[in-house]
Every structure is written in C-alpha cells, then in structure tokens.
Motif scaffolding. Structure first.
Motif, PDB file in Angstrom:
ATOM      1  N   UNK A 220       0.847  -1.196   0.000  1.00 22.17           N
ATOM      2  CA  UNK A 220       0.000   0.000   0.000  1.00 22.17           C
ATOM      3  C   UNK A 220       0.884   1.248   0.000  1.00 22.17           C
ATOM      4  N   UNK A 221       0.606   2.153  -0.945  1.00 17.79           N
ATOM      5  CA  UNK A 221       1.390   3.390  -1.044  1.00 17.79           C
ATOM      6  C   UNK A 221       0.465   4.588  -0.915  1.00 17.79           C
ATOM      7  N   UNK A 222       0.898   5.551  -0.129  1.00 20.83           N
ATOM      8  CA  UNK A 222       0.115   6.771   0.084  1.00 20.83           C
ATOM      9  C   UNK A 222       1.012   7.970  -0.195  1.00 20.83           C
ATOM     10  N   UNK A 223       0.450   8.992  -0.825  1.00 17.61           N
ATOM     11  CA  UNK A 223       1.221  10.177  -1.188  1.00 17.61           C
ATOM     12  C   UNK A 223       0.568  11.422  -0.598  1.00 17.61           C
ATOM     13  N   UNK A 224       1.389  12.348  -0.189  1.00 17.56           N
ATOM     14  CA  UNK A 224       0.917  13.638   0.293  1.00 17.56           C
ATOM     15  C   UNK A 224       1.912  14.697  -0.149  1.00 17.56           C
ATOM     16  N   UNK A 225       1.614  15.961   0.140  1.00 17.69           N
ATOM     17  CA  UNK A 225       2.516  17.052  -0.198  1.00 17.69           C
ATOM     18  C   UNK A 225       2.018  17.883  -1.371  1.00 17.69           C
ATOM     19  N   UNK A 226       2.407  19.151  -1.438  1.00 22.14           N
ATOM     20  CA  UNK A 226       1.904  20.065  -2.461  1.00 22.14           C
ATOM     21  C   UNK A 226       2.332  19.719  -3.882  1.00 22.14           C
ATOM     22  N   UNK A 227       3.350  18.860  -4.045  1.00 23.31           N
ATOM     23  CA  UNK A 227       3.760  18.434  -5.384  1.00 23.31           C
ATOM     24  C   UNK A 227       3.384  16.983  -5.656  1.00 23.31           C
ATOM     25  N   UNK A 228       2.301  16.521  -5.037  1.00 29.55           N
ATOM     26  CA  UNK A 228       1.849  15.150  -5.251  1.00 29.55           C
ATOM     27  C   UNK A 228       1.402  14.912  -6.691  1.00 29.55           C
TER      28      UNK A 228
ATOM     29  N   UNK B 192       3.221  14.876  -9.083  1.00 32.64           N
ATOM     30  CA  UNK B 192       4.229  14.002  -9.669  1.00 32.64           C
ATOM     31  C   UNK B 192       3.824  12.532  -9.577  1.00 32.64           C
ATOM     32  N   UNK B 193       2.879  12.235  -8.700  1.00 31.99           N
ATOM     33  CA  UNK B 193       2.419  10.851  -8.514  1.00 31.99           C
ATOM     34  C   UNK B 193       1.036  10.617  -9.118  1.00 31.99           C
ATOM     35  N   UNK B 194       0.569  11.587  -9.901  1.00 32.41           N
ATOM     36  CA  UNK B 194      -0.819  11.550 -10.383  1.00 32.41           C
ATOM     37  C   UNK B 194      -1.154  10.261 -11.126  1.00 32.41           C
ATOM     38  N   UNK B 195      -0.223   9.736 -11.895  1.00 30.63           N
ATOM     39  CA  UNK B 195      -0.520   8.578 -12.754  1.00 30.63           C
ATOM     40  C   UNK B 195      -0.106   7.249 -12.147  1.00 30.63           C
ATOM     41  N   UNK B 196       0.284   7.259 -10.876  1.00 34.63           N
ATOM     42  CA  UNK B 196       0.826   6.039 -10.278  1.00 34.63           C
ATOM     43  C   UNK B 196      -0.202   5.225  -9.492  1.00 34.63           C
ATOM     44  N   UNK B 197      -1.403   5.764  -9.307  1.00 37.05           N
ATOM     45  CA  UNK B 197      -2.459   5.010  -8.631  1.00 37.05           C
ATOM     46  C   UNK B 197      -2.304   4.895  -7.134  1.00 37.05           C
ATOM     47  N   UNK B 198      -1.501   5.743  -6.524  1.00 34.81           N
ATOM     48  CA  UNK B 198      -1.301   5.685  -5.075  1.00 34.81           C
ATOM     49  C   UNK B 198      -2.414   6.446  -4.368  1.00 34.81           C
ATOM     50  N   UNK B 199      -2.696   6.058  -3.146  1.00 35.04           N
ATOM     51  CA  UNK B 199      -3.703   6.730  -2.328  1.00 35.04           C
ATOM     52  C   UNK B 199      -3.227   8.149  -1.990  1.00 35.04           C
ATOM     53  N   UNK B 200      -4.064   9.148  -2.234  1.00 34.43           N
ATOM     54  CA  UNK B 200      -3.740  10.523  -1.849  1.00 34.43           C
ATOM     55  C   UNK B 200      -4.372  10.796  -0.485  1.00 34.43           C
ATOM     56  N   UNK B 201      -3.527  10.963   0.508  1.00 37.22           N
ATOM     57  CA  UNK B 201      -4.005  11.105   1.882  1.00 37.22           C
ATOM     58  C   UNK B 201      -4.692  12.456   2.083  1.00 37.22           C
ATOM     59  N   UNK B 202      -5.780  12.430   2.835  1.00 36.23           N
ATOM     60  CA  UNK B 202      -6.485  13.662   3.220  1.00 36.23           C
ATOM     61  C   UNK B 202      -6.839  13.579   4.705  1.00 36.23           C
ATOM     62  N   UNK B 203      -5.858  13.726   5.593  1.00 33.05           N
ATOM     63  CA  UNK B 203      -6.148  13.653   7.025  1.00 33.05           C
ATOM     64  C   UNK B 203      -7.119  14.741   7.455  1.00 33.05           C
ATOM     65  N   UNK B 204      -8.264  14.323   7.980  1.00 38.19           N
ATOM     66  CA  UNK B 204      -9.318  15.236   8.413  1.00 38.19           C
ATOM     67  C   UNK B 204      -9.686  16.223   7.311  1.00 38.19           C
TER      68      UNK B 204
END
Length: 348
Positions: A309-317, A319-331
């Motif tokens: 399982x891969x999760x991505x965060x950060x203002x330049x995420x 770069x991971x748009x096409x990789x299918x990783x979970x984009x974290x949204x804490x709260x």
C-alpha cells in the motif's frame, strides 16, 4: 478558568507554512487552519523589494530556513548592493561564516545596528505576533502550546550538509525508527548538529519541534483509510516543495527511507525511487550521487513481505498523479498533514 488544551501546530516548508489550531473539544474538521507563504518566501520578498529600490539590506535576528531568502540575498549581492548581517542571521545563509563573508556579506557584531540607509530585515522561523494579529479579528486567541515542524539539514564543519542529515537518518533506522521520538523540546534535547531547531527553541523555549519528514509520516495516519494499513505496512511519500521523503512504515517503526530534492525528480524518477524502496533494493549511493540526501533500508525489512500500500501527500503530489497511489487527506486536508503529525506525536 478552564485549562487551555489547544495546540498551535505549524508545519514550515519551503513554500508554505501550514497552520492548525488544534482544539480537542471540537471536531477535527472544525479546527481553524491557514495555509500561508513560508517565512523564507516572506522575508525573501522583502529583500527583493530592497533590491528593486537599490537599498542596502541588514539581516538581524537568528538562524532560520534559507531557501527563497538566500536566493534573494544572492541576487541582491549580484546587483552590487550591500548586505550586512548579525552572525546569528548570517548562519541562515551558511553555517560556515567564512563562506558567508566570502560571498560579500559584511558580518556585524551582536550590538551593531543597521547602517544608515539600510533596510533591516529580522530573521526568524516564527512570528507569533503577526499570527496573533491576523487571528484577532476572528476572535481567536492563539494557544499557548506551540509545536513546529521544520527541516534542519544539520551542520558539521567540513562535511556536506547532505551527509550530515543522512547520517542522522541512518542512526535513526538503527535505533528503532520510531518517528514519535523525533519530537524535541522539554526533556528530549535537540541533537547538537541541528542548529536551526535549536535557534527556534531559543526563540520559543516552551515549544516542541520536529522534522517535517516524520511529521508528514505521522500525519497521514490521521486518514482513516491509511490508518487501516498502519499495522500491515505501508509506504508513504511526502512530495514537498523542496524535498521528497519516502518511508517504509509499520506499527510505529520506520524500516527504510529515501530523501531527494523535488526539483531534481520527475514522475518516472519518483516511481523508481518508491519501487526500489518497496523492494528494499534502493541504495544510498544512487540517491546521493543523483543530488539527493540518500537512502537506507534496515535489514529487518528484508525479512518481511514488501509493503504493497502506497500513500502520497505534499503540495507536489501531482508528480504521482498517474501512479495510482492513495492521496491522503487527514481530516479533509492534504496540506495540513504535517501539522496533524505534530499533534499525533504530542498525544503519544
């Protein structure tokens, strides 16, 4: 009067400072938050304004994050305009003051004032007075408890700051890799090499401070879907404005990590780094030689099944748009992940 249990949590990066006023008495989504330009960008803009007006600059205050501010100072000097600095402020440019002087900056003693005609710019990672003034019209009083996330490369004379920083991460992996132990202040002293962190605590002695990387790791665990994987194993990557930080995490332990400069990677390079980390084949040399800080994987990880399982965060995420990783949204907010990580570290 009831005890104020609120916390002012600020995650200071290269581009933004992400501010959370945590109040345990309200729903997390209702906690006040702001995304503002980082201190280095704000102060860099003030130097740039002086450059346009042809005015000398005097840097007072203390060591803080460099980034945009240092770039503005270099351009000011290149324009043939004077820069004066107290030694504490000068360490923002470089911890080696001989190098700072070699750039053309005039170093001043502690009691010296700004030369006639020079614009004084006071350096600090925190400006709580400005924040209090911004919140006052909304009837918000800032909490007395302050937690801050910053990145500190560290300094050892004659050693690259990239090497200094990754030597710390290498020791962290060997010592058990618990990110909660990287919250410094109070009884847990800041490691000697981290002068920026010590400068911040000199300014606000009652505060606690943490590196932005582990703060983001803990912050994404506030996303319920991500937290389901916390004990099974996950790979989290924070793609910030300045740095990309990838981590193998399970059950409170970091098993491996890499750190690179965001400006030096593209989507394909990011995917390669993440997959190499997941397989445990990533090497320090390949990351360091390509301009990053480095990489390391603890041997214990190689005894486990790879974390899928891969999760991505950060203002330049992006770069991971096409990789299918979970984009974290804490709260509900990706940008505030590091601030929530500070809160999580304080609760543990």
């Amino acid at each position: 009067m009831s005890e104020d249990r609120r916390v002012l949590a600020i995650d200071i990066g290269a581009g933004t400072q992400d501010i959370l006023i945590y109040d345990p008495a309200v729903e997390p989504e209702n906690c006040s938050q702001l995304i503002l330009p980082s201190p280095t960008r704000v102060l860099g803009a003030r130097v740039a304004a002086a450059t346009r007006l042809g005015q000398p600059v005097f840097l007072s205050g203390r060591e803080m994050g460099g980034g945009a501010l240092v770039g503005a100072v270099r351009r000011h000097l290149a324009a043939g305009l004077p820069v004066y600095a107290h030694e504490g402020a000068a360490r923002t440019i470089d911890n080696d003051l001989n190098r700072v002087a070699g750039m053309g900056v005039v170093l001043c003693g502690p009691g010296e004032r700004a030369p006639a005609g020079a614009v004084e710019i006071r350096l600090a990672d925190l400006d709580l007075g400005a924040l209090e003034a911004a919140l006052r019209p909304f009837e918000i009083t800032p909490p007395g408890t302050v937690a801050v996330a910053i990145q500190d490369h560290g300094y050892r004379h004659g050693v690259s700051n990239r090497e200094t920083r990754f030597d710390f991460w290498r020791g962290f992996l060997e010592d058990g890799g618990d990110p909660r132990h990287l919250l410094f202040g109070g009884p847990r002293a800041v490691p000697r090499q981290f002068s920026r962190m010590r400068s911040l605590l000199d300014l606000e002695p009652a505060a606690v401070v943490m590196d932005t990387g582990p703060a983001a790791v803990l912050g994404v665990l506030e996303d319920p879907e991500v937290s389901e994987w916390a004990d099974r194993g996950l790979l989290t990557v924070n793609v910030g404005n300045g740095h990309a930080f990838g981590v193998l995490y399970r059950s409170g332990r970091v098993y491996g990590l890499f750190e690179h400069h965001t400006g030096q990677i593209d989507p394909a390079k990011l995917a390669y780094l993440v997959e190499s980390l997941r397989r445990g084949t990533i090497t320090h040399t390949e990351v360091y030689d390509s301009g990053g800080h480095g990489a390391g994987v603890h041997p214990d990880y190689l005894k486990l099944a790879p974390f899928t399982f891969t999760v991505v965060t950060g203002p330049n995420r992006k770069l991971a748009r096409d990789h299918g990783w979970r984009q974290a949204t804490p709260h509900g907010s990706m940008m505030i992940a590091g601030s929530w990580g500070l809160i999580r570290a304080m609760r543990s």
